[in-house]
Motif scaffolding. Structure first.
Motif, PDB file in Angstrom:
ATOM      1  N   PRO A 126       0.835  -1.205   0.000  1.00 12.30           N
ATOM      2  CA  PRO A 126       0.000   0.000   0.000  1.00 12.30           C
ATOM      3  C   PRO A 126       0.866   1.249   0.000  1.00 12.30           C
ATOM      4  CG  PRO A 126      -0.759  -1.573   1.644  1.00 12.30           C
ATOM      5  CD  PRO A 126       0.565  -2.074   1.156  1.00 12.30           C
ATOM      6  N   PRO A 127       0.311   2.394  -0.415  1.00 12.36           N
ATOM      7  CA  PRO A 127       1.074   3.644  -0.418  1.00 12.36           C
ATOM      8  C   PRO A 127       1.625   3.967   0.967  1.00 12.36           C
ATOM      9  CG  PRO A 127      -0.998   3.920  -1.584  1.00 12.36           C
ATOM     10  CD  PRO A 127      -1.061   2.589  -0.906  1.00 12.36           C
ATOM     11  N   LEU A 128       2.769   4.627   0.993  1.00 12.50           N
ATOM     12  CA  LEU A 128       3.378   5.028   2.260  1.00 12.50           C
ATOM     13  C   LEU A 128       2.654   6.209   2.887  1.00 12.50           C
ATOM     14  CD1 LEU A 128       7.167   4.735   1.367  1.00 12.50           C
ATOM     15  CD2 LEU A 128       5.781   3.144   2.706  1.00 12.50           C
ATOM     16  N   GLY A 129       1.892   6.944   2.095  1.00  6.59           N
ATOM     17  CA  GLY A 129       1.157   8.103   2.587  1.00  6.59           C
ATOM     18  C   GLY A 129      -0.233   8.141   1.997  1.00  6.59           C
ATOM     19  N   PRO A 130      -0.987   9.228   2.268  1.00 11.74           N
ATOM     20  CA  PRO A 130      -2.353   9.346   1.765  1.00 11.74           C
ATOM     21  C   PRO A 130      -2.399   9.755   0.293  1.00 11.74           C
ATOM     22  CG  PRO A 130      -1.786  11.262   3.076  1.00 11.74           C
ATOM     23  CD  PRO A 130      -0.617  10.341   3.172  1.00 11.74           C
TER      24      PRO A 130
END
Length: 313
Positions: A197-201
């Motif tokens: 999943p992405p490390l951030g939003p």
């Protein structure tokens, strides 16, 4: 049903959890009491927890509410609870989310992980469109949990909940079901399971519908409505996103229509502040984003510049 996270499992409560829930509630009695209404002595007994679980099972079966336990994957210990309450169907399809976490596990990201898992389940399986939360304004830890999970602030509900004999204000936050929102813009966003999943939003993949018109908003900077540029980095970030919002509205677009955002900054970003204003901007549907530090921008007083690509049609 179990929701599998990296460090935790979130599962509906069952009668076999009574002892573990009682231990959690008794050991955190004073800590939890700061954020909830009065609980009688019966609540802090095994019989009280059994009654609570039986009601939760009945509520789950009749779509009246959902109570989940947060379990450590490596030890099986129950360290917290997440609940979806006051579901409303029909034209609203909404509910409220609440949670409690053992005080010894606070500040380690467990609750953010749990809220993300429950929100995804609520949208994909329970088919809710909107999830709301209320947080006392001074409870910054809980506020950050929701913002990191994709919620956005909507306003203050004044004196709306009685906590320990006092009517308390609550910051209202909400998140919308991305699948429902995609129907409006035609843009699809997803995070394929083939990578982490992405490390951030933000979102890994954005799909633009065939025939959509591409709009490119040149790099925007943090001037106020009168064209003045503040010295403060945080203000420049806020003004820049506000200016982009105005440009989108001028083209009858919203943040849902954004395909990609590129951000350049010349000094270190305050990420707690950035994620707060970023969440307000994208409303729970973070677009694809690239952020980079650069040695300088076109003018020495510029500290941040943001470019936006959007699709309409």
């Amino acid at each position: 049903m179990q929701l599998q996270g990296e460090r935790i499992v979130v599962k509906p409560v069952e009668l076999s959890d009574a002892e573990a829930l009682l231990k959690l509630e008794k050991e955190n009695r004073e800590f939890f009491q700061r954020f909830t209404g009065k609980r009688d002595e019966h609540f802090f007994t095994k019989e009280g927890q059994i009654e609570r679980i039986r009601k939760a099972v009945d509520d789950r079966e009749t779509d009246q509410g959902y109570l989940y336990a947060i379990v450590l994957r490596d030890t099986g210990q129950i360290i917290g609870e997440v609940m979806l309450t006051e579901p409303v169907r029909g034209n609203l399809q909404s509910c409220w989310i609440g949670y409690f976490l053992d005080k010894s596990f606070n500040g380690q990201g467990y609750m953010t992980e749990a809220v993300r898992l429950v929100v995804r389940h609520a949208f994909e399986e329970l088919r809710f469109h909107r999830i709301e939360a209320g947080v006392m304004p001074h409870n910054l830890g809980s506020m950050n949990v929701l913002l990191k999970a994709g919620f956005h602030k909507e306003g203050i509900a004044r004196k709306n909940v009685n906590i320990n004999g006092r009517w308390e204000d609550h910051q209202t936050l909400a998140i919308l079901n991305e699948a429902d929102e995609e129907k409006r813009s035609g843009i699809e966003r997803c995070n394929p399971p083939v990578i982490a999943p992405p490390l951030g939003p933000y979102t890994h993949v954005t799909k633009v519908p065939h025939g959509a018109a591409l709009l490119v908003f040149s790099g925007q900077v943090g001037t106020d409505p009168e064209g003045k540029l503040p010295d403060d980095m945080k203000q420049q970030v806020e003004h820049t996103l506000a200016n982009i919002q105005r440009l989108l509205e001028a083209e009858s677009l919203t943040a849902d229509h954004i395909v990609k955002i590129n951000i350049w900054a010349v000094e270190e970003v305050d990420w707690s502040h950035f994620h707060e204003v970023w969440a307000k901007f994208h409303g729970g549907r973070p677009p694809a984003m690239t952020m980079a530090y650069v040695p300088g921008l076109a003018m020495p007083e510029l500290k941040v510049e943001i470019e936006v690509w959007a699709a309409a049609g």
